[in-house]
Design an enzyme around this catalytic site. Structure first.
Site, PDB file in Angstrom:
ATOM      1  CB  SER A 129     -13.279   1.696   0.246  1.00  0.00           C
ATOM      2  OG  SER A 129     -13.724   1.368  -1.032  1.00  0.00           O
ATOM      3  CD  GLU A 244     -16.762   3.338  -9.056  1.00  0.00           C
ATOM      4  OE1 GLU A 244     -17.648   3.177  -8.202  1.00  0.00           O
ATOM      5  OE2 GLU A 244     -15.546   3.320  -8.807  1.00  0.00           O
TER       6      GLU A 244
HETATM    7  C1  LIG Z   1      -6.290   2.719  -6.870  1.00  0.00           C
HETATM    8  C2  LIG Z   1      -7.565   2.556  -6.105  1.00  0.00           C
HETATM    9  C3  LIG Z   1      -8.451   3.613  -6.045  1.00  0.00           C
HETATM   10  C4  LIG Z   1      -9.625   3.494  -5.302  1.00  0.00           C
HETATM   11  N1  LIG Z   1     -10.435   4.585  -5.194  1.00  0.00           N
HETATM   12  C5  LIG Z   1     -11.497   4.538  -4.361  1.00  0.00           C
HETATM   13  C6  LIG Z   1     -12.275   5.710  -4.106  1.00  0.00           C
HETATM   14  O1  LIG Z   1     -12.014   6.793  -4.657  1.00  0.00           O
HETATM   15  N2  LIG Z   1     -13.292   5.613  -3.223  1.00  0.00           N
HETATM   16  C7  LIG Z   1     -13.637   4.446  -2.598  1.00  0.00           C
HETATM   17  O2  LIG Z   1     -14.602   4.422  -1.826  1.00  0.00           O
HETATM   18  N3  LIG Z   1     -12.903   3.316  -2.801  1.00  0.00           N
HETATM   19  C8  LIG Z   1     -11.856   3.334  -3.660  1.00  0.00           C
HETATM   20  N4  LIG Z   1     -11.096   2.205  -3.876  1.00  0.00           N
HETATM   21  C9  LIG Z   1     -11.388   1.013  -3.078  1.00  0.00           C
HETATM   22  C10 LIG Z   1     -11.905  -0.165  -3.858  1.00  0.00           C
HETATM   23  O3  LIG Z   1     -13.248  -0.002  -4.211  1.00  0.00           O
HETATM   24  C11 LIG Z   1     -11.670  -1.414  -2.981  1.00  0.00           C
HETATM   25  O4  LIG Z   1     -10.270  -1.608  -2.887  1.00  0.00           O
HETATM   26  C12 LIG Z   1     -12.330  -2.643  -3.516  1.00  0.00           C
HETATM   27  O5  LIG Z   1     -13.705  -2.550  -3.395  1.00  0.00           O
HETATM   28  C13 LIG Z   1     -11.827  -3.928  -2.831  1.00  0.00           C
HETATM   29  O6  LIG Z   1     -11.930  -3.816  -1.439  1.00  0.00           O
HETATM   30  P1  LIG Z   1     -10.680  -4.127  -0.483  1.00  0.00           P
HETATM   31  O7  LIG Z   1      -9.498  -3.377  -0.999  1.00  0.00           O
HETATM   32  O8  LIG Z   1     -11.100  -3.874   0.914  1.00  0.00           O
HETATM   33  O9  LIG Z   1     -10.356  -5.669  -0.691  1.00  0.00           O
HETATM   34  P2  LIG Z   1     -11.095  -6.900   0.017  1.00  0.00           P
HETATM   35  O10 LIG Z   1     -12.561  -6.684   0.006  1.00  0.00           O
HETATM   36  O11 LIG Z   1     -10.445  -7.129   1.344  1.00  0.00           O
HETATM   37  O12 LIG Z   1     -10.747  -8.072  -0.971  1.00  0.00           O
HETATM   38  C14 LIG Z   1      -9.482  -8.731  -0.989  1.00  0.00           C
HETATM   39  C15 LIG Z   1      -9.520  -9.811  -2.072  1.00  0.00           C
HETATM   40  O13 LIG Z   1     -10.529 -10.785  -1.787  1.00  0.00           O
HETATM   41  C16 LIG Z   1     -11.441 -10.899  -2.873  1.00  0.00           C
HETATM   42  N5  LIG Z   1     -12.799 -11.106  -2.353  1.00  0.00           N
HETATM   43  C17 LIG Z   1     -13.381 -10.441  -1.319  1.00  0.00           C
HETATM   44  N6  LIG Z   1     -14.647 -10.889  -1.123  1.00  0.00           N
HETATM   45  C18 LIG Z   1     -14.876 -11.840  -2.073  1.00  0.00           C
HETATM   46  C19 LIG Z   1     -16.004 -12.667  -2.403  1.00  0.00           C
HETATM   47  N7  LIG Z   1     -17.144 -12.564  -1.739  1.00  0.00           N
HETATM   48  N8  LIG Z   1     -15.883 -13.518  -3.457  1.00  0.00           N
HETATM   49  C20 LIG Z   1     -14.731 -13.599  -4.162  1.00  0.00           C
HETATM   50  N9  LIG Z   1     -13.610 -12.856  -3.881  1.00  0.00           N
HETATM   51  C21 LIG Z   1     -13.683 -11.982  -2.861  1.00  0.00           C
HETATM   52  C22 LIG Z   1     -11.333  -9.584  -3.597  1.00  0.00           C
HETATM   53  O14 LIG Z   1     -11.711  -9.707  -4.962  1.00  0.00           O
HETATM   54  C23 LIG Z   1      -9.868  -9.247  -3.462  1.00  0.00           C
HETATM   55  O15 LIG Z   1      -9.117  -9.936  -4.436  1.00  0.00           O
HETATM   56  C24 LIG Z   1      -9.925   2.284  -4.643  1.00  0.00           C
HETATM   57  C25 LIG Z   1      -9.041   1.201  -4.734  1.00  0.00           C
HETATM   58  C26 LIG Z   1      -7.877   1.329  -5.448  1.00  0.00           C
HETATM   59  C27 LIG Z   1      -6.927   0.158  -5.504  1.00  0.00           C
END
Ligand SMILES: Cc1cc2nc3c(=O)[nH]c(=O)nc-3n(C[C@H](O)[C@H](O)[C@H](O)COP(=O)(O)OP(=O)(O)OC[C@H]3O[C@@H](n4cnc5c(N)ncnc54)[C@H](O)[C@@H]3O)c2cc1C
Length: 396
Positions: A129, A244
Site C-alpha cells: 500500500s 494472505e
Molecule cells: C491495521 C492495518 C494494517 C495494514 N498492514 C499493511 C501492510 O503490512 N502492508 C501493506 O501493504 N498494506 C497494509 N495495510 C493497508 C491495507 O491493505 C489498505 O488499507 C487497504 O487495502 C485499503 O486501502 P486504503 O486504506 O488506501 O483505502 P481506500 O482504497 O482509499 O478505500 C477507502 C474506502 O473506499 C472503499 N472502496 C475503495 N474502492 C472501492 C471500490 N472499487 N468499490 C467499493 N468500495 C471501494 C474501501 O472499501 C474503503 O472503505 C494495512 C491496513 C491496516 C488498516
C-alpha cells in the site's frame, strides 16, 4: 465430506496437544489469553520453538522444510494452537513472501531466503500500500530505476505492519511508466537496513504502534533481489494476496474467542442474572457460532483442494472470517459492560499485573474492539472482496 476424525487424526491431535502442553511458554500463553500485547521477542521465541520442531510452516511442501501434513492435519494444528493460546506466527515471511519465492523465485533466492524465513533470521514486512494506492493498488508510484546491477528505489509505502521490527520488505515497485498500470510493476525484496530506508510510526486509535510509513530515498537494491521477471509483479502480487486472505480467516482463534465471550456472559451481573440468560443476547451468540461453523467447513473445502493455490474463494473466507472476528469483539464489549471502558495501557503492556479497574478480563476489551476494526480493511477491504466475489465467483 466426511466430518468424522479418524483414529489417525485423533492421534495427531493428541501429539500436537502434548507438544503445546510442554513447549508453549506460560508467560506468552498468559498474554494471549488475556488479550495483552505481545513483544517482538514473544513472537520470535514462539516462532523458533515451532521451527525447532519442524512445525512452523505447515503449508510448505516438505522439500522446503514443511512437515508434510494433510490439509486436515494443518487445520487441527491451527485449531489446537489457537485453543492453547499461542501467538500467531507472523504471516509476512511464512505465508506471504515464501509462497511467492517458491513459485516464482530463482534457485539462489530459494536457497538463501527460505531457510532464513523458517528460522526467523529475517523479520519480513509487506510493502504494497501507498498513500494513493490502497484498494486501487495498481496505481502505486514507488519507482525502481535500473542502474547497472542495481535498482534505485524512490517512494513511500504506508500502513506497513510491524516494519519497525523488519529486516526485509517485499515491495511492489514501478519499473515501467509507459504501459498499462498493471503491466509496469515488479516484485522486489529490499533490505530494511539499507541506506535511504526510513520507518516512521503511525499510532493507532488503541495507542498501539502496529503500523508505519516506510520511505525509500535513492535506496540501492541489487537486481538479484527481483523475484521472477521484471514487470510481471502484478501476477505475483495477486498470488500472494490469495494466501494472505486465507490466513486472515483464523477459525481457531475465533473459536477461542467465542468460548471467552460465553465465559464473560456467564458471569453474574449487578442485576443478578448473567447476560447469557438474556434470550436476545444468547441468540446473537448462537448466530455467530453457526456462522463460524459454516466458515470452518468452507476453509476445509478450500484447503482440501491441495493442488491449487487459493483463488477468489479466499475472498469469501476473508469477508466471513473478519466479520465473525469483529462480531465477537462487539459481544465481548457488551458482555463486559462498563468494565470494558477504562483504557489501561500499562496493563495491556504487561507493566502492571492487574488492571486498575479490577476486572482483568474486561480491561483490554475496548482496545481490542477498536483494533479489530482493521480486519475488514487490511488484506484488501471487504468491499473490494465483495467486488471480487461478484465478478469472479458469481460472474456478474
Ligand atoms: C491495521 C492495518 C494494517 C495494514 N498492514 C499493511 C501492510 O503490512 N502492508 C501493506 O501493504 N498494506 C497494509 N495495510 C493497508 C491495507 O491493505 C489498505 O488499507 C487497504 O487495502 C485499503 O486501502 P486504503 O486504506 O488506501 O483505502 P481506500 O482504497 O482509499 O478505500 C477507502 C474506502 O473506499 C472503499 N472502496 C475503495 N474502492 C472501492 C471500490 N472499487 N468499490 C467499493 N468500495 C471501494 C474501501 O472499501 C474503503 O472503505 C494495512 C491496513 C491496516 C488498516
Amino acid at each position: 465430506m466426511d466430518l468424522h476424525y479418524t483414529d489417525e487424526d485423533l492421534a495427531f491431535r493428541d501429539q500436537v496437544r502434548a507438544f503445546l502442553d510442554s513447549h508453549l511458554p506460560l508467560d506468552i500463553q498468559d498474554k494471549v489469553r488475556r488479550h495483552r500485547r505481545l513483544s517482538k521477542d514473544d513472537y520470535v521465541r514462539w516462532h523458533r520453538i515451532l521451527a525447532r520442531q519442524g512445525w512452523v510452516a505447515p503449508g510448505w511442501p516438505a522439500e522446503f522444510g514443511g512437515p508434510g501434513w494433510t490439509p486436515l492435519q494443518r487445520h487441527l494444528f491451527d485449531e489446537e494452537c489457537a485453543l492453547a493460546g499461542t501467538p500467531r506466527v507472523m504471516p509476512f515471511g511464512i505465508n506471504m513472501v515464501a509462497p511467492v519465492i517458491m513459485a516464482f523465485g530463482n534457485q539462489a533466492q530459494k536457497d538463501y531466503y527460505l531457510p532464513r524465513i523458517l528460522s526467523c533470521e529475517d523479520w519480513w514486512c509487506q510493502g504494497y500500500s501507498e498513500p494513493g494506492a490502497g484498494s486501487d493498488l495498481a496505481s502505486l508510484k514507488t519507482t525502481a530505476v535500473r542502474d547497472g546491477d542495481h535498482y534505485i528505489v524512490n517512494g513511500q509505502k504506508t500502513w506497513t505492519t510491524l516494519a519497525q521490527y523488519a529486516d526485509m520488505i517485499f515491495c511492489l515497485v514501478r519499473t515501467d511508466q509507459g504501459v498499462r498500470k498493471q503491466e509496469g510493476i515488479s516484485f522486489l525484496l529490499v533490505d530494511m537496513h539499507a541506506p535511504g530506508v526510513t520507518v516512521r510510526p503511525i499510532i493507532m486509535l488503541d495507542e498501539d504502534h502496529e503500523v508505519n510509513e516506510v520511505f525509500f530515498d535513492n535506496v540501492r537494491v541489487p537486481v538479484a533481489n527481483l523475484v521472477g521477471q521484471e514487470n510481471r509483479g502484478w501476477t505475483y502480487a495477486k498470488y500472494l494476496l490469495g494466501h494472505e486472505r486465507t490466513n486472515i480467516a483464523a477459525v481457531g482463534v475465533a473459536k477461542r474467542e467465542l468460548a471467552f465471550v460465553k465465559r464473560l456472559a456467564a458471569r453474574e451481573q449487578k442485576s443478578g442474572r448473567p447476560l447469557i440468560e438474556d434470550p436476545l443476547f444468547a441468540a446473537r451468540v448462537a448466530a455467530l457460532e453457526i456462522e463460524l461453523m459454516a466458515l470452518e467447513m468452507t476453509v476445509l473445502r478450500v484447503l482440501a483442494r491441495e493442488d491449487q493455490a487459493p483463488g477468489p474463494e479466499a475472498s469469501v473466507l476473508k469477508v466471513k472470517g473478519t466479520e465473525i472476528q469483529q462480531g465477537l469483539t462487539e459481544l465481548m464489549v457488551e458482555a463486559a459492560g462498563p468494565m470494558a471502558l477504562p483504557f489501561d495501557a500499562a496493563y495491556l503492556e504487561g507493566e502492571r499485573e492487574h488492571s486498575l479497574a479490577g476486572d482483568d478480563d474486561a480491561a483490554p476489551l475496548a482496545s481490542y474492539y477498536f483494533n479489530y476494526r482493521k480486519t475488514s480493511i487490511y488484506g484488501g477491504s471487504n468491499e473490494i472482496q465483495r467486488n471480487i466475489i461478484t465478478q469472479m465467483i458469481l460472474g456478474l
